[in-house]
Design an enzyme around this catalytic site. Structure first.
Site, short mmCIF file in Angstrom:
data_model
loop_
_atom_site.label_atom_id
_atom_site.label_comp_id
_atom_site.label_asym_id
_atom_site.label_seq_id
_atom_site.Cartn_x
_atom_site.Cartn_y
_atom_site.Cartn_z
N GLU A 1 44.71 -0.21 -50.21
CA GLU A 1 44.41 0.25 -51.65
C GLU A 1 44.49 1.68 -51.71
O GLU A 1 44.70 2.37 -52.51
CB GLU A 1 43.31 -0.54 -52.31
N TYR B 1 50.03 7.25 -55.27
CA TYR B 1 50.23 7.51 -56.36
C TYR B 1 49.89 9.06 -57.11
O TYR B 1 51.00 9.70 -58.01
CB TYR B 1 49.46 6.61 -57.62
N GLU C 1 45.90 -7.03 -59.61
CA GLU C 1 46.85 -6.53 -58.62
C GLU C 1 48.18 -7.36 -58.78
O GLU C 1 49.13 -6.60 -58.09
CB GLU C 1 46.23 -7.18 -57.22
#
Length: 204
Positions: free
Chosen positions: A98, A105, A158
């Protein structure tokens, strides 16, 4: 007789075969965002219509925003309810993936736009009432919910909520555009899919 406060973990005697399989597979999908040459998409990105550019930047801004909850708090809360040490280890690996995705990103935003645009995109995410409400609801569940409620929240975030953020870059990829940017999404998808499947299995 020695008083036992703790016991060593025997990785060859896992109670749950899914934990063994998950651990092995997660170690095979670790990736590094900077190895994907997203910068090569910048020229093509600047040729897109401005609303499309905004949609792409906002998609990654929203993903960065939502992923931050998972990275810092969500998976950490799931670990509090882990039954076995192996389950904790798998969740540790998911938390690391994660963190990689969250970095990815941000990496896309910086490779496609300038510092001012990155700040504007993240400000948009931070001040978006819909994103804030979504994260507030999930955060409340993570902090005060029961173990199964936390797992449900994790699976929803998720899968459905994350995957809606993947739509814009993958749509462009389907048109043969922004292929390197889409590669970041595809790499992140491997981790987010696993992060939905594994707690979903534990929820059952």
């Amino acid at each position: 007789m020695t008083k036992k406060y703790y016991e060593a973990i025997n990785w060859n005697d896992m109670e749950d075969r899914v934990d063994r399989s998950a651990w092995a597979r997660l170690n095979d999908i670790i990736w590094e965002p900077r190895h994907v040459p997203v910068r090569e998409d910048r020229k093509e990105f600047l040729q897109l219509d401005e609303p499309v550019q905004q949609a792409v930047l906002h998609a990654f801004g929203a993903l960065s925003f939502s992923s931050g909850l998972q990275m810092r708090n969500g998976i950490e809360q799931l670990k509090q309810d882990a039954i076995t040490p192996e389950e904790s280890a798998v969740l540790n690996a998911l938390q690391y993936l994660e963190s990689i995705a969250n970095n990815g990103y941000s990496y896309v935003l910086h490779e496609l736009s300038n510092d001012e645009e990155v700040k504007a995109t993240l400000d948009w995410a931070n001040n978006n009432p819909y994103l804030q409400k979504k994260i507030h609801i999930l955060s409340m569940i993570y902090q005060g919910g029961e173990a199964l409620q936390k797992k449900v929240a994790d699976v929803i975030l998720e899968t459905a909520l994350y995957h809606s953020g993947f739509y814009a870059p993958l749509y462009l990829f389907g048109e043969g555009k922004m292929v390197r940017t889409a590669e970041i999404v595809k790499l992140a998808l491997r981790g987010t899919s696993f992060s939905g499947i594994y707690p979903g299995y534990k929820f059952r």
